[in-house]
Design an enzyme around this catalytic site. Structure first.
Site, mmCIF file in Angstrom:
data_model
loop_
_atom_site.group_PDB
_atom_site.id
_atom_site.type_symbol
_atom_site.label_atom_id
_atom_site.label_comp_id
_atom_site.label_asym_id
_atom_site.label_seq_id
_atom_site.Cartn_x
_atom_site.Cartn_y
_atom_site.Cartn_z
ATOM 1 N N ARG A 109 64.068 71.824 31.066
ATOM 2 C CA ARG A 109 63.930 73.176 30.505
ATOM 3 C C ARG A 109 65.281 73.854 30.374
ATOM 4 O O ARG A 109 65.553 74.566 29.409
ATOM 5 C CB ARG A 109 62.998 74.017 31.394
ATOM 6 C CG ARG A 109 61.537 73.618 31.260
ATOM 7 C CD ARG A 109 60.718 74.204 32.392
ATOM 8 N NE ARG A 109 60.818 75.639 32.442
ATOM 9 C CZ ARG A 109 60.702 76.365 33.560
ATOM 10 N NH1 ARG A 109 60.461 75.787 34.717
ATOM 11 N NH2 ARG A 109 60.802 77.667 33.526
ATOM 12 N N HIS A 139 59.159 84.761 48.139
ATOM 13 C CA HIS A 139 59.981 84.166 47.078
ATOM 14 C C HIS A 139 60.461 85.276 46.163
ATOM 15 O O HIS A 139 59.681 86.114 45.731
ATOM 16 C CB HIS A 139 59.159 83.159 46.261
ATOM 17 C CG HIS A 139 59.953 82.582 45.128
ATOM 18 N ND1 HIS A 139 60.805 81.517 45.304
ATOM 19 C CD2 HIS A 139 60.078 82.952 43.830
ATOM 20 C CE1 HIS A 139 61.397 81.241 44.159
ATOM 21 N NE2 HIS A 139 60.974 82.100 43.249
ATOM 22 N N ASP A 173 58.466 68.958 39.080
ATOM 23 C CA ASP A 173 59.175 70.206 38.756
ATOM 24 C C ASP A 173 60.676 69.980 38.673
ATOM 25 O O ASP A 173 61.347 70.575 37.826
ATOM 26 C CB ASP A 173 58.868 71.299 39.787
ATOM 27 C CG ASP A 173 59.642 72.568 39.448
ATOM 28 O OD1 ASP A 173 59.359 73.133 38.374
ATOM 29 O OD2 ASP A 173 60.545 72.957 40.207
HETATM 30 N N1 URA Z 1 62.677 79.462 39.634
HETATM 31 C C1 URA Z 1 61.984 78.311 39.628
HETATM 32 O O1 URA Z 1 61.842 77.658 40.651
HETATM 33 N N2 URA Z 1 61.448 77.900 38.466
HETATM 34 C C2 URA Z 1 61.567 78.594 37.323
HETATM 35 O O2 URA Z 1 61.050 78.165 36.327
HETATM 36 C C3 URA Z 1 62.300 79.784 37.332
HETATM 37 C C4 URA Z 1 62.843 80.200 38.526
#
Ligand code: URA
Length: 431
Positions: free
Chosen positions: A172, A86, A165
């Site tokens: 966010r 990643h 998320d």
């Molecule tokens: N990539 C993500 O998946 N989440 C974050 O908070 C920042 C970058």
């Protein structure tokens, strides 16, 4: 249904610099996913976390709660170990494209769930979608079938993976709470752990073109993510790498695919080849597989290219099709002669974005051919009038603002000043 907590108590605990308990964290993530905690309450909690932080127990529990909000993939049907990479994102960062098939050619399986670009950094799925026919959305069964037949798959995360998320990230984005290490680390690692990989290499970018521009913050983020992965039983390592200068010689979707194919054909820019090989060796080592060959050989002998073509075909793409080219081009030349001592990755990224390579709102489409070709990099001598950049777009009206973004993007020195750039690999962190 009566609820175990009141959101206000949890918000005020964090506002007053308290520690959240495990049951409080489990509840607030679950209740937010169910719609019981309102966006305005979660916004307040996120801001309190950004300002007051979380300790490692809280971050770990927060990550677990996000994983538990959705499904967890598993790959026990495969006959080889899984490993993923990643990157926290940068300008010209197309490494996933050559890397996934390369590692597959060497014997490990690479299940890569990737994202789309937002802002000045590109997204792997947008790049691959410039290949005619290629499909980003696969079912879990299709993903397994591609992994079994090709050893690598790159696709979009389905809606069942870490749904907490997805909601939190969107919130966010509009509440100025993206830049909190506990929130970034838990967001990235919840998805990677839920993806079911056994080993993970993190490429944490730092420098002006990265969203962790300070190397100390990048190191802290890397350490937190390595700890989260290790605790979850995923063999996790991180490299902190440079994103002060764009990677390679292209930024933009089809342009980056073209450069990735050059790397798979045994050529390509030196920095892309070096980072691809360093990450490939880390991935192979972390996976524990006995490599079928050295990654450098797999680039030279066509094995990585064969894996790439198989992977693209398995997802509906034609690896031999002509890639899209933008309708309009314009060249920017050097104003003076001398040594090119700096190139600002952020300015190049913003310029490529303004040309149409990226999007400013989720859901917008991107231009496959748009972007920037870079003709000289820091450390090279240039002469006045020589091309420095070629800008590509389908709409010539975009050139003006793209050129404005490049104002001051390069420094050329006649006085022997030192080249201003970070080493490509800055630090390695192991769990
Ligand atoms: N990539 C993500 O998946 N989440 C974050 O908070 C920042 C970058």
């Amino acid at each position: 249904m009566s609820e175990a907590f009141a959101a206000v108590e949890i918000i005020s605990a964090k506002r007053d610099r308290g520690e959240l308990t495990d049951p409080q964290i489990d509840w607030v993530i679950d209740a937010y996913t169910r719609g019981v905690v309102a966006d305005e309450q979660m916004s307040a909690l996120l801001m309190a976390i950004l300002l007051n932080g979380m300790n490692s127990r809280e971050i770990s529990r927060w990550t677990d709660a996000m994983i538990k909000s959705g499904e967890r993939l598993e790959w026990s049907a495969l006959d080889r170990p899984t490993v993923d990479k990643h990157s926290t994102g940068g300008v010209g960062d197309k490494i996933t494209l050559p890397l996934a098939p390369l590692v597959a050619a060497c014997g490990a399986a690479v299940p890569q769930l990737s994202g789309r670009g937002l802002g000045h950094t590109g997204g792997t799925l947008d790049k691959l979608e410039s290949i005619p026919g290629w499909r980003a959305s696969l079912s879990n069964e299709e993903m397994l079938a591609v992994l079994k037949s090709c050893g690598a798959v790159i696709c979009a995360a389905g809606s069942g993976l870490a749904p907490a998320d997805k909601k939190l990230y969107a919130l966010r984005d509009v509440t100025a709470t993206v830049e909190a290490i506990p929130l970034i680390a838990s967001s990235i690692m919840s998805k990677k752990i839920a993806e079911g990989t056994s080993a993970l290499i993190l490429d944490v970018k730092t420098g002006v073109g990265a969203f962790m521009s300070d190397p100390l913050k990048a190191r802290e983020l890397a350490q937190v993510m390595v700890e989260l992965g290790t605790r979850a039983g995923v063999k996790t390592r991180a490299l902190v790498t440079a994103m002060d200068v764009p990677l390679g010689l292209t930024a933009g979707n089809a342009l980056e695919v073209r450069e990735s194919i050059e790397v798979l054909a045994g050529g390509g820019p030196a920095d892309i080849v070096e980072l691809t090989l360093v990450l490939a060796r880390e991935m192979i080592d972390a996976s524990g597989v006995k490599p079928l060959m050295d990654p450098a050989d797999a680039l030279r002998n066509g094995a990585a290219m064969d894996s790439w073509k198989a992977m693209i075909r398995a997802q509906g793409g034609d690896p031999d099709a002509k890639l899209p080219v933008a309708k309009e081009q314009t060249v920017i030349t050097a104003q003076s002669s001398g040594e090119l001592i700096a190139m600002d990755a952020m300015k190049v990224g913003v310029s490529a974005w303004r040309l149409g390579a990226g999007r400013s709102r989720q859901g917008e489409s991107v231009q496959a051919g748009a972007g920037i070709e870079i003709h000289a990099k820091p450390g090279e001598q240039v002469v006045a009038g020589q091309p420095l950049f070629t800008l590509h777009t389908d709409e010539s009206a975009r050139f003006e603002r793209a050129m404005e973004a490049l104002d001051g993007a390069v420094k050329i020195s006649q006085t022997g000043e030192k080249v201003e750039r970070l080493p490509l690999i800055i630090e390695r962190i192991e769990g």
